[in-house]
Design a protein around this motif. Sequence first.
Motif, PDB file in Angstrom:
ATOM      1  N   TYR A  13       0.836  -1.207   0.000  1.00  0.00           N
ATOM      2  CA  TYR A  13       0.000   0.000   0.000  1.00  0.00           C
ATOM      3  C   TYR A  13       0.869   1.255   0.000  1.00  0.00           C
ATOM      4  CZ  TYR A  13      -3.398   3.487   1.427  1.00  0.00           C
ATOM      5  OH  TYR A  13      -4.186   4.612   1.483  1.00  0.00           O
ATOM      6  N   THR A  16       2.727   1.677  -3.386  1.00  0.00           N
ATOM      7  CA  THR A  16       1.805   2.140  -4.418  1.00  0.00           C
ATOM      8  C   THR A  16       1.478   3.610  -4.212  1.00  0.00           C
ATOM      9  OG1 THR A  16       0.870  -0.075  -4.564  1.00  0.00           O
ATOM     10  CG2 THR A  16      -0.420   1.697  -5.507  1.00  0.00           C
ATOM     11  N   GLY A  33      -6.285   4.283  -5.306  1.00  0.00           N
ATOM     12  CA  GLY A  33      -5.194   3.704  -6.099  1.00  0.00           C
ATOM     13  C   GLY A  33      -4.357   2.733  -5.279  1.00  0.00           C
ATOM     14  N   VAL A  36      -6.315  -0.495  -4.925  1.00  0.00           N
ATOM     15  CA  VAL A  36      -6.264  -1.297  -6.161  1.00  0.00           C
ATOM     16  C   VAL A  36      -4.942  -2.061  -6.213  1.00  0.00           C
ATOM     17  CG1 VAL A  36      -6.179  -1.185  -8.683  1.00  0.00           C
ATOM     18  CG2 VAL A  36      -7.863   0.170  -7.448  1.00  0.00           C
ATOM     19  N   GLY A  37      -3.845  -1.395  -5.844  1.00  0.00           N
ATOM     20  CA  GLY A  37      -2.539  -2.060  -5.813  1.00  0.00           C
ATOM     21  C   GLY A  37      -2.498  -3.201  -4.820  1.00  0.00           C
ATOM     22  N   SER A  40      -4.610  -6.197  -6.131  1.00  0.00           N
ATOM     23  CA  SER A  40      -3.928  -6.955  -7.188  1.00  0.00           C
ATOM     24  C   SER A  40      -2.809  -7.804  -6.605  1.00  0.00           C
ATOM     25  CB  SER A  40      -3.386  -6.015  -8.260  1.00  0.00           C
ATOM     26  OG  SER A  40      -2.329  -5.231  -7.746  1.00  0.00           O
ATOM     27  N   TYR A  41      -2.097  -7.280  -5.607  1.00  0.00           N
ATOM     28  CA  TYR A  41      -1.027  -8.052  -4.990  1.00  0.00           C
ATOM     29  C   TYR A  41      -1.584  -9.232  -4.204  1.00  0.00           C
ATOM     30  CZ  TYR A  41       3.372  -9.128  -2.701  1.00  0.00           C
ATOM     31  OH  TYR A  41       4.504  -9.772  -2.261  1.00  0.00           O
ATOM     32  N   ILE A  65      -6.092  -5.440 -11.623  1.00  0.00           N
ATOM     33  CA  ILE A  65      -5.824  -4.011 -11.772  1.00  0.00           C
ATOM     34  C   ILE A  65      -6.722  -3.421 -12.857  1.00  0.00           C
ATOM     35  CG2 ILE A  65      -4.132  -2.287 -12.504  1.00  0.00           C
ATOM     36  CD1 ILE A  65      -1.983  -4.045 -11.237  1.00  0.00           C
ATOM     37  N   GLY A  69      -9.322  -0.929 -11.565  1.00  0.00           N
ATOM     38  CA  GLY A  69      -8.945   0.404 -12.039  1.00  0.00           C
ATOM     39  C   GLY A  69     -10.079   1.054 -12.817  1.00  0.00           C
ATOM     40  N   PHE A  83      -5.188   5.100 -11.918  1.00  0.00           N
ATOM     41  CA  PHE A  83      -5.235   3.987 -10.971  1.00  0.00           C
ATOM     42  C   PHE A  83      -4.375   2.809 -11.432  1.00  0.00           C
ATOM     43  CE2 PHE A  83      -9.152   6.392 -10.646  1.00  0.00           C
ATOM     44  CZ  PHE A  83      -9.146   6.713  -9.300  1.00  0.00           C
ATOM     45  N   ASN A  84      -4.279   2.594 -12.734  1.00  0.00           N
ATOM     46  CA  ASN A  84      -3.567   1.429 -13.250  1.00  0.00           C
ATOM     47  C   ASN A  84      -2.051   1.511 -13.078  1.00  0.00           C
ATOM     48  OD1 ASN A  84      -5.987   0.372 -13.996  1.00  0.00           O
ATOM     49  ND2 ASN A  84      -5.624   0.444 -16.180  1.00  0.00           N
ATOM     50  N   ALA A  87      -0.764   1.059  -9.443  1.00  0.00           N
ATOM     51  CA  ALA A  87      -1.093  -0.277  -8.948  1.00  0.00           C
ATOM     52  C   ALA A  87      -0.183  -1.352  -9.533  1.00  0.00           C
ATOM     53  CB  ALA A  87      -2.554  -0.595  -9.252  1.00  0.00           C
TER      54      ALA A  87
END
Length: 152
Positions: A13, A16, A33, A36-37, A40-41, A65, A69, A83-84, A87
């Motif tokens: 977190y 990112t 954002g 989202v990271g 995805s992790y 993502i 995103g 956002f992408n 992330a």
Amino acid sequence: MDIEFLVKVIGVYVATLCFAILINVPPRALNLGGLVGVASYLVYLTYNSIFGGYVGGNVFGAFTIGILGMLAARYKKMPIIVFNIPALVPLVPGGQAYEVMKYIATGNTHLAFVYLMQVAMIAGALAIGFLLAELAIQLFFHVTHLFKSFVS
């Protein structure tokens, strides 16, 4: 809950968030954002713990993502790239790329090539994940549009 896992999640977190600040993401998009990271992790870690292998984990992480995103971009009414890009930080193969450069500098071309193939496979997996996410989004909107026109 394991303390090591919690430290990883908080680290993802923060990483990112810091990268988002570095590339001038608007402040109102920072928290979402970062989430989202982290999401995805977590997908990446879950895939690795169940199936193993970093390529599939990166495909599903990038897919996450792409989908999250897009949802965040619609919610905040901002471009999806806001956002992408931040992330992606936890999934980028920076360690492997470092190893490639280290082994090239030391003259160990065999190991450099091994790590270069890992970098290429991870980068390809990330691209495929984003491609599949975009395909799913477009398919969803197309089916929704057809359904709306069929109902009315």
